[in-house]
Design an enzyme around this catalytic site. Structure first.
Site, PDB file in Angstrom:
ATOM      1  CG  HIS A 237      -4.767  -0.212  -8.274  1.00 44.79           C
ATOM      2  ND1 HIS A 237      -5.353  -0.339  -6.919  1.00 44.79           N
ATOM      3  CD2 HIS A 237      -3.821   0.605  -7.998  1.00 44.79           C
ATOM      4  CE1 HIS A 237      -4.361   0.292  -6.049  1.00 44.79           C
ATOM      5  NE2 HIS A 237      -3.337   0.637  -6.785  1.00 44.79           N
ATOM      6  NE  ARG A 258      -2.861  -4.072  -2.162  1.00 38.66           N
ATOM      7  CZ  ARG A 258      -1.962  -4.710  -2.978  1.00 38.66           C
ATOM      8  NH1 ARG A 258      -1.517  -5.926  -2.973  1.00 38.66           N
ATOM      9  NH2 ARG A 258      -1.613  -4.162  -4.214  1.00 38.66           N
TER      10      ARG A 258
END
Ligand SMILES: Cc1cc2nc3c(=O)[nH]c(=O)nc-3n(C[C@H](O)[C@H](O)[C@H](O)COP(=O)(O)OP(=O)(O)OC[C@H]3O[C@@H](n4cnc5c(N)ncnc54)[C@H](O)[C@@H]3O)c2cc1C
Length: 575
Positions: A237, A258
């Protein structure tokens, strides 16, 4: 003399898979005695509790089971076991309803009062059921209460399975368990045994998963001679916290940052995603962003602590604090102000897609031995979609419970199954009798080797080095001692952890060597493209202690990718 206890069903691990199995077995047949062994605290250990984003299940049109199947296969680079995926997608809706109506979980609702489903990357419909951003806590709390309320379920807390027991006919006969608090061994005999110890890529330098896991279940399966698949597939990740000197390094900052417009910058202040995916920038796929960060740091453009910056402050402090309350609080605990400035992050080892080969009823190749959850391979192929992890553990855990309850009916107890116990106890207690050696030096060395050589960017030479390092560390452990007695000796537990991690590390590197292409989470510098050969899976099995590796063609039983050997673009996955 080793104490021996008996139960009908033995569940090793108490995450989503283990607890659902125990509950289903108990409810299928209330007269069964069910033992649940958990390395940590009951209801508190493992990754299911850490689930943030949510749970994938098809609940309403226009979503469909076929769409969930195709999304999962597309995400998995089409090397998934399609029958396992079909079982997952067809049973997940029922399991969500069961979690609510039978076990008491309460998931978020939409304005009409129906279960709210949010969008998650890599999915063509809003499919992810959740409880705020603490879905795992809701699931684990309710499952734990339910298990505690059933007298037929007995928990063995802070006990770890160290070896599987077999009878003379080779059937599963339970497990040898070490009580961490007392240091005593107990032979837990059972008519059916479930591996549900949750895998866990803790042999890497930076991890997001629960630190109590040491891939014990996979190591036990390996020693029992079970075939494993997809061991090369490790998910990283991109936004794990970087907190020098803290065990919290690697803990996740969720993907939504994000998605909401968070920017990633390297140590020079450049938005480096422009170099790797100018079209999608920070919203690029998880494996691509992880790899890009890794390359920035390894090419000398990292932050002072070897990470990159994530910055959401331009969204406005009030917006960030409202929408990312948990993430803001997590950063604040370490003196970082996510709402008002950049925070250092980096890639973190998150999940193992590979593991024990099972059929859709969770049966392994050993009679009486079952496996479910992250210990198994096949559902996720080369990459796991966010939301499919907890669905997998609860769906297959429940299936395993039903199947085991059925299996034990009318079946006699296996014979003693303690033949090898003395030998195993001698091997495991030997470090208590020795002095010298550098256990934590070897632990560091393994984590470094795996991170640098078998991590986000791989090549043949590096993988050979990683495999050889893991093997050497396994050998050296045989000469390393630990101080103190057996009771609550955490160094001793770490010795056992490292011996399992070194085995599984070797299997990861060896399997990755056999996949001479890039696919999903597996990226090789020396083979950067996907192979156009027919799709295959990598299998590995212990043959007299040596790793026999082979490939098998993927059976396209339910869906075919558009174009032979086609690999989906490496889709973004949520938590
Ligand atoms: C930070 C984080 C966030 C995540 N978010 C999501 C998400 O939003 N959605 C999603 O679908 N998935 C998510 N996942 C993945 C998900 O957590 C896993 O796929 C799933 O929970 C695994 O369930 P499990 O029961 O197989 O293992 P776990 O829940 O990890 O349970 C393993 C159990 O085995 C025990 N154990 C380990 N070794 C031994 C031993 N030797 N003897 C006895 N017991 C042992 C452990 O103590 C634990 O009780 C996330 C993972 C992490 C790390």
């Amino acid at each position: 003399m080793i104490e021996a206890l008996e139960s009908d069903v033995l569940v090793l691990g108490a995450g989503g898979a283990g607890l659902c199995a125990a509950l289903h077995a108990a409810d299928a047949s209330p007269t069964l005695s069910i033992a649940v062994v958990v390395k940590g605290l009951f209801g508190r250990a493992g990754c299911t509790r850490m689930v943030q984003g949510g749970y994938n299940a098809v609940l309403t049109p226009p979503d469909s089971l076929e769409a969930h199947l195709t999304d999962t296969l597309d995400g998995g680079g089409w090397i998934n076991d399609q029958e396992m995926v079909w079982r997952l997608v067809t049973e997940a809706p029922g399991r969500v309803l069961e979690l609510e109506s039978r076990y008491g979980c309460l998931f978020d609702r939409n304005a009409e009062g129906r279960i709210h489903q949010k969008p998650f990357a890599g999915q063509t419909h809003d499919r992810t059921v959740h409880k705020g951003d603490l879905t795992g806590i809701e699931i684990m709390n309710r499952l734990t209460e339910q298990a505690q309320a059933r007298p037929s379920i007995r928990a063995f807390e802070e006990c770890r399975a160290v070896e599987l027991l077999r009878d003379e006919a080779g059937r599963a006969a339970g497990a040898l368990v070490l009580d961490v608090r007392t240091g005593r061994f107990v032979a837990l005999r059972a008519r059916a045994t479930l591996l549900a110890m949750g895998g866990g890529p803790t042999m890497y330098r930076v991890i997001a998963c629960s630190a109590d896991k040491a891939a014990d279940g996979i190591a036990l399966a390996w020693r029992a001679g079970l075939p494993l698949r997809d061991m090369e597939m490790i998910q990283f990740h991109p936004t794990g916290l970087v907190i020098p000197g803290s065990l919290m390094t690697g803990a996740l900052l969720e993907e939504g940052l994000r998605g909401a417009g968070g920017q990633l910058r390297n140590g020079l202040g450049e938005r480096f995603m422009a170099r790797y995916d100018a079209a999608r920038m920070e919203r690029s796929t998880r494996d691509l962003v992880s790899r890009a960060s890794f390359l920035e740091v390894s090419q000398g453009r990292g932050t002072p602590n070897g990470g990159v910056w994530i910055d959401v402050s331009h969204l406005g402090a009030e917006v960030v604090e409202r929408n990312f309350r948990g993430m803001v609080r997590r950063c604040r605990d370490f003196g970082r102000d996510l709402a008002r400035g950049p925070v250092e992050v980096g890639p973190t080892a998150h999940f193992m897609m590979g593991g024990v080969i099972v059929d859709p009823d969770c049966r392994t190749a050993i009679e009486g031995l079952f496996a479910a959850g992250e210990d198994t391979g096949g559902v996720h192929g080369a990459n796991r979609l966010g939301g499919n992890g907890v669905a997998e553990s609860t769906v297959f855990g429940g299936i395993a419970g039903d199947v085991m309850a059925d299996f034990v009916a009318g079946r006699t107890a296996p014979h003693d199954g303690r033949g090898r116990v003395a030998e195993v106890v001698e091997r495991l207690t030997a470090p208590l009798e020795r002095r010298g050696g550098d256990l934590y030096g070897l632990q560091r060395e393994l984590r470094e080797a795996m991170w640098e050589r078998a991590g986000l960017v791989r090549d043949g030479e590096g993988l050979r080095t990683a495999a050889a390092t893991a093997e050497r560390i396994g050998d050296e452990l045989g000469r390393v001692g630990v101080r103190g007695g057996p009771a609550f000796n955490l160094a001793w537990q770490d010795w056992i952890n490292l011996s399992n991690q070194s085995i599984v590390a070797r299997l990861i590197a060896t399997s990755a060597l056999a996949r001479a292409e890039s696919r999903g989470a597996h990226y090789r510098n020396d083979h950067p493209a996907a192979s156009t050969a027919p799709l295959y899976t990598v299998r590995v099995q212990s043959r007299a202690g040596e790793a026999a590796v082979w490939t098998e063609p993927v059976a396209l039983t339910r869906a075919t990718p558009a174009g032979a050997g086609r690999v989906s673009s490496m889709v973004e996955v949520g938590d």
